[in-house]
Motif scaffolding. Structure first.
Motif, mmCIF file in Angstrom:
data_model
loop_
_atom_site.group_PDB
_atom_site.id
_atom_site.type_symbol
_atom_site.label_atom_id
_atom_site.label_comp_id
_atom_site.label_asym_id
_atom_site.label_seq_id
_atom_site.Cartn_x
_atom_site.Cartn_y
_atom_site.Cartn_z
ATOM 1 N N TYR A 85 0.873 -1.164 0.000
ATOM 2 C CA TYR A 85 0.000 0.000 0.000
ATOM 3 C C TYR A 85 0.911 1.216 0.000
ATOM 4 C CZ TYR A 85 -3.603 -3.355 1.010
ATOM 5 O OH TYR A 85 -4.455 -4.426 0.921
ATOM 6 N N VAL A 86 0.860 1.978 -1.086
ATOM 7 C CA VAL A 86 1.837 3.048 -1.278
ATOM 8 C C VAL A 86 1.160 4.333 -1.728
ATOM 9 C CG1 VAL A 86 3.689 1.428 -1.853
ATOM 10 C CG2 VAL A 86 2.287 2.378 -3.682
ATOM 11 N N THR A 87 1.854 5.447 -1.509
ATOM 12 C CA THR A 87 1.400 6.742 -2.011
ATOM 13 C C THR A 87 1.798 6.857 -3.485
ATOM 14 O OG1 THR A 87 3.454 7.861 -1.458
ATOM 15 C CG2 THR A 87 1.730 7.806 0.252
ATOM 16 N N LYS A 88 1.313 7.896 -4.149
ATOM 17 C CA LYS A 88 1.664 8.106 -5.552
ATOM 18 C C LYS A 88 3.170 8.310 -5.711
ATOM 19 C CE LYS A 88 0.303 10.653 -9.636
ATOM 20 N NZ LYS A 88 -0.604 11.626 -10.222
ATOM 21 N N GLU A 89 3.754 9.045 -4.767
ATOM 22 C CA GLU A 89 5.202 9.286 -4.825
ATOM 23 C C GLU A 89 5.977 7.977 -4.687
ATOM 24 O OE1 GLU A 89 3.157 11.056 -2.590
ATOM 25 O OE2 GLU A 89 2.943 12.685 -4.030
ATOM 26 N N GLU A 90 5.537 7.120 -3.764
ATOM 27 C CA GLU A 90 6.199 5.819 -3.580
ATOM 28 C C GLU A 90 5.997 4.928 -4.797
ATOM 29 O OE1 GLU A 90 5.897 5.357 1.265
ATOM 30 O OE2 GLU A 90 4.150 4.868 0.033
ATOM 31 N N LEU A 91 4.828 5.012 -5.404
ATOM 32 C CA LEU A 91 4.549 4.224 -6.601
ATOM 33 C C LEU A 91 5.519 4.598 -7.723
ATOM 34 C CD1 LEU A 91 2.661 2.180 -8.018
ATOM 35 C CD2 LEU A 91 1.240 4.124 -8.678
ATOM 36 N N ASN A 92 5.823 5.891 -7.850
ATOM 37 C CA ASN A 92 6.746 6.353 -8.885
ATOM 38 C C ASN A 92 8.173 5.868 -8.654
ATOM 39 O OD1 ASN A 92 4.736 7.706 -10.293
ATOM 40 N ND2 ASN A 92 5.011 9.570 -9.106
ATOM 41 N N GLN A 93 8.473 5.397 -7.438
ATOM 42 C CA GLN A 93 9.810 4.910 -7.129
ATOM 43 C C GLN A 93 9.989 3.417 -7.408
ATOM 44 O OE1 GLN A 93 10.617 6.117 -3.097
ATOM 45 N NE2 GLN A 93 10.425 8.277 -3.593
ATOM 46 N N PHE A 94 8.882 2.715 -7.712
ATOM 47 C CA PHE A 94 8.990 1.297 -8.054
ATOM 48 C C PHE A 94 9.762 1.139 -9.360
ATOM 49 C CE2 PHE A 94 5.798 0.432 -4.913
ATOM 50 C CZ PHE A 94 5.904 -0.923 -4.635
ATOM 51 N N HIS A 95 10.523 0.088 -9.438
ATOM 52 C CA HIS A 95 11.262 -0.210 -10.668
ATOM 53 C C HIS A 95 10.251 -0.539 -11.765
ATOM 54 C CE1 HIS A 95 13.943 -2.159 -13.504
ATOM 55 N NE2 HIS A 95 14.951 -1.568 -12.838
ATOM 56 N N PRO A 96 10.456 -0.015 -12.982
ATOM 57 C CA PRO A 96 9.500 -0.251 -14.069
ATOM 58 C C PRO A 96 9.243 -1.726 -14.352
ATOM 59 C CG PRO A 96 11.065 1.454 -14.698
ATOM 60 C CD PRO A 96 11.516 0.907 -13.380
ATOM 61 N N VAL A 97 10.253 -2.579 -14.182
ATOM 62 C CA VAL A 97 10.078 -4.013 -14.440
ATOM 63 C C VAL A 97 9.093 -4.617 -13.429
ATOM 64 C CG1 VAL A 97 11.252 -6.253 -14.468
ATOM 65 C CG2 VAL A 97 12.330 -4.261 -15.516
ATOM 66 N N VAL A 98 9.143 -4.158 -12.179
ATOM 67 C CA VAL A 98 8.219 -4.650 -11.160
ATOM 68 C C VAL A 98 6.791 -4.234 -11.521
ATOM 69 C CG1 VAL A 98 7.528 -4.452 -8.733
ATOM 70 C CG2 VAL A 98 9.947 -4.661 -9.336
ATOM 71 N N LEU A 99 6.623 -2.991 -11.924
ATOM 72 C CA LEU A 99 5.286 -2.493 -12.263
ATOM 73 C C LEU A 99 4.728 -3.129 -13.534
ATOM 74 C CD1 LEU A 99 5.573 1.288 -11.368
ATOM 75 C CD2 LEU A 99 4.409 -0.512 -10.105
ATOM 76 N N GLU A 100 5.634 -3.545 -14.403
ATOM 77 C CA GLU A 100 5.217 -4.175 -15.657
ATOM 78 C C GLU A 100 4.388 -5.436 -15.395
ATOM 79 O OE1 GLU A 100 8.033 -6.093 -18.772
ATOM 80 O OE2 GLU A 100 8.206 -3.913 -18.932
#
Length: 124
Positions: free
Chosen positions: A12-27
């Motif tokens: 459970y993350v904020t928008k700012e924390e979400l932007n810090q996720f590695h793109p491969v993880v978010l993919e």
């Protein structure tokens, strides 16, 4: 706030924390918006509903909305949550607006309440 499901984990993350996720993880992740804030009172009421002796699991934490359906008296819910009846009515209204509780029947003091899938995710 966002709920991120990735690699068999839930964050459970904020928008700012979400932007810090590695793109491969978010993919390979599932990202959904999550209620911005759940207050202490809301948490207390959610847990009181989830652990009600009147649910299909006799007080065990439900893992699906159908098992959370329970007939509750507002005064008993208030006592279980440590709140007044007036506070519980306000908190229930807030939880309905946030999409966490579904009120099936309201007969004054006795109410059939069911947690939504989002609430089940929150309590589990």
């Amino acid at each position: 706030m966002f709920k991120v499901q990735a690699d068999n984990r839930v964050y459970y993350v904020t928008k700012e924390e979400l932007n810090q996720f590695h793109p491969v993880v978010l993919e390979n992740a599932t990202v959904t918006e999550w209620p911005a804030k759940i207050t202490v009172f809301e948490n207390n009421v959610l847990m009181a509903i989830a652990t009600s002796d009147y649910n299909a699991l006799n007080g065990a934490i439900p893992h699906n909305p159908e098992d959370s359906a329970t007939w509750l008296f507002v005064d008993e819910l208030a006592e279980d949550a440590g709140l007044t009846m007036a506070q519980v009515k306000g908190v229930l209204s807030s939880l309905v607006k946030k999409g966490l509780v579904d009120i099936q029947e309201d007969w004054g003091d006795e109410t059939l309440i069911m947690l939504t899938a989002a609430a089940i995710d929150y309590i589990n």
